[in-house]
Design a protein around this motif. Sequence first.
Motif, PDB file in Angstrom:
ATOM      1  N   UNK A 108       1.387  -2.872  20.216  1.00 44.60           N
ATOM      2  CA  UNK A 108       1.491  -3.282  21.658  1.00 44.60           C
ATOM      3  C   UNK A 108       2.521  -4.329  21.905  1.00 44.60           C
ATOM      4  N   UNK A 109       2.992  -4.488  23.015  1.00 42.81           N
ATOM      5  CA  UNK A 109       3.840  -5.629  23.099  1.00 42.81           C
ATOM      6  C   UNK A 109       3.425  -7.096  22.704  1.00 42.81           C
ATOM      7  N   UNK A 110       4.268  -7.750  21.968  1.00 40.96           N
ATOM      8  CA  UNK A 110       3.943  -9.122  21.616  1.00 40.96           C
ATOM      9  C   UNK A 110       5.329  -9.958  21.758  1.00 40.96           C
TER      10      UNK A 110
ATOM     11  N   UNK B 101       1.693  -9.687  28.716  1.00 41.14           N
ATOM     12  CA  UNK B 101       1.640  -9.112  30.275  1.00 41.14           C
ATOM     13  C   UNK B 101       1.742 -10.334  31.258  1.00 41.14           C
ATOM     14  N   UNK B 102       1.442 -11.493  30.848  1.00 48.80           N
ATOM     15  CA  UNK B 102       1.612 -12.817  32.004  1.00 48.80           C
ATOM     16  C   UNK B 102       2.906 -13.352  31.538  1.00 48.80           C
ATOM     17  N   UNK B 103       3.920 -12.635  30.790  1.00 49.28           N
ATOM     18  CA  UNK B 103       5.052 -13.464  30.674  1.00 49.28           C
ATOM     19  C   UNK B 103       5.269 -14.504  29.600  1.00 49.28           C
ATOM     20  N   UNK B 104       3.986 -14.892  28.914  1.00 45.72           N
ATOM     21  CA  UNK B 104       4.139 -15.865  27.948  1.00 45.72           C
ATOM     22  C   UNK B 104       4.804 -15.299  26.586  1.00 45.72           C
ATOM     23  N   UNK B 105       5.780 -15.964  26.102  1.00 46.46           N
ATOM     24  CA  UNK B 105       6.223 -15.602  24.669  1.00 46.46           C
ATOM     25  C   UNK B 105       5.101 -15.700  23.612  1.00 46.46           C
ATOM     26  N   UNK B 106       5.347 -14.864  22.634  1.00 51.32           N
ATOM     27  CA  UNK B 106       4.162 -14.729  21.424  1.00 51.32           C
ATOM     28  C   UNK B 106       4.520 -16.291  20.629  1.00 51.32           C
ATOM     29  N   UNK B 107       5.871 -16.654  20.389  1.00 47.09           N
ATOM     30  CA  UNK B 107       5.699 -18.044  19.599  1.00 47.09           C
ATOM     31  C   UNK B 107       4.967 -19.081  20.320  1.00 47.09           C
TER      32      UNK B 107
ATOM     33  N   UNK C  29      -5.435  -8.862  21.370  1.00 44.75           N
ATOM     34  CA  UNK C  29      -5.807  -8.393  22.715  1.00 44.75           C
ATOM     35  C   UNK C  29      -5.351  -9.654  23.500  1.00 44.75           C
ATOM     36  N   UNK C  30      -5.572 -10.994  23.109  1.00 44.41           N
ATOM     37  CA  UNK C  30      -5.133 -12.278  23.718  1.00 44.41           C
ATOM     38  C   UNK C  30      -3.703 -12.336  23.684  1.00 44.41           C
ATOM     39  N   UNK C  31      -3.082 -11.789  22.617  1.00 49.05           N
ATOM     40  CA  UNK C  31      -1.455 -12.100  22.582  1.00 49.05           C
ATOM     41  C   UNK C  31      -1.026 -10.812  23.485  1.00 49.05           C
ATOM     42  N   UNK C  32      -1.538  -9.953  23.664  1.00 46.17           N
ATOM     43  CA  UNK C  32      -1.100  -8.657  24.595  1.00 46.17           C
ATOM     44  C   UNK C  32      -1.200  -9.146  26.025  1.00 46.17           C
TER      45      UNK C  32
END
Length: 273
Positions: free
Chosen positions: A271-273, A192-198, A185-188
């Motif tokens: 979900x988007x990541x 949504x806020x435009x922060x890349x997963x890495x 959930x936190x990565x999702x």
Amino acid sequence: MSITCGFIGLGDQGGPIARRMIEGGFATVLWARRPESLDPYRDTSARFAATIAELGAQAEHVGLCVVNDDDVRQVCEQLVPAMRPGSRIAIHSTVHPDTCRAIEKLAGERGVWVIDAPVSGGSPAAKAGALTLMLGGDPDVIAAARPVFETFGRLIVRLGDVGAGQHAKLINNTLLAANIGLADMALAVGAELGITKPALVELLLASSARSFGLEVRARMPEPSSFAHGAALLKKDVRLLGEVLGTEAAAFVALRDAAADFLERALAGTSTPS
């Protein structure tokens, strides 16, 4: 070593456990449903039994690491009658505590001891001899088995009577599932806020929000890559619900934190990541 050990369940985790026992100097007898499962041990000192009963007749300590409750029951129905009084069975599978208690009753009628002994750490820890063992059973029987457990375990803790080890393992695995779900959930949210997963993973793993569940989720390209692990965790969440009652507030909180991620992992969606 003065005792003969047996081992049944030579999978990803059980196989390395058996090898550690063999390399630890214990005379060890192996049995497997599929003969090819024994091939990796043909260059060791291990002996092979043609039947479960043959293994039970030779061994004073038998480790089980089969998949589920039905497997534990089916193996023990053949194993227990063949074992000598005073010998012991260590159940390393993650199963319902009542299954271990039922096996304890069955075995006790023949003077055979049972140790409830699920493990944590997976195949890498098993290969390194660094598993965590969560034990339930008679203190003296556990003490006698400790030299065997020390061949593959680093942290070895008695938690109470038979069933207590499974209680701890179900709590551990349900909390892991919840932590992975929360990390997902936190990565999702980050996406949504435009922060890349890495970037977000690097930041969180170096900060107060770090957790092993986050590490596990961060390694996944998507939840569907964790389908096998998710199936096992979902089973353990279900078992904890059966133990506690599905309306228990603490269980509901843990289950709900895990539920969305586990369902998507098993459904093959992400979900988007």
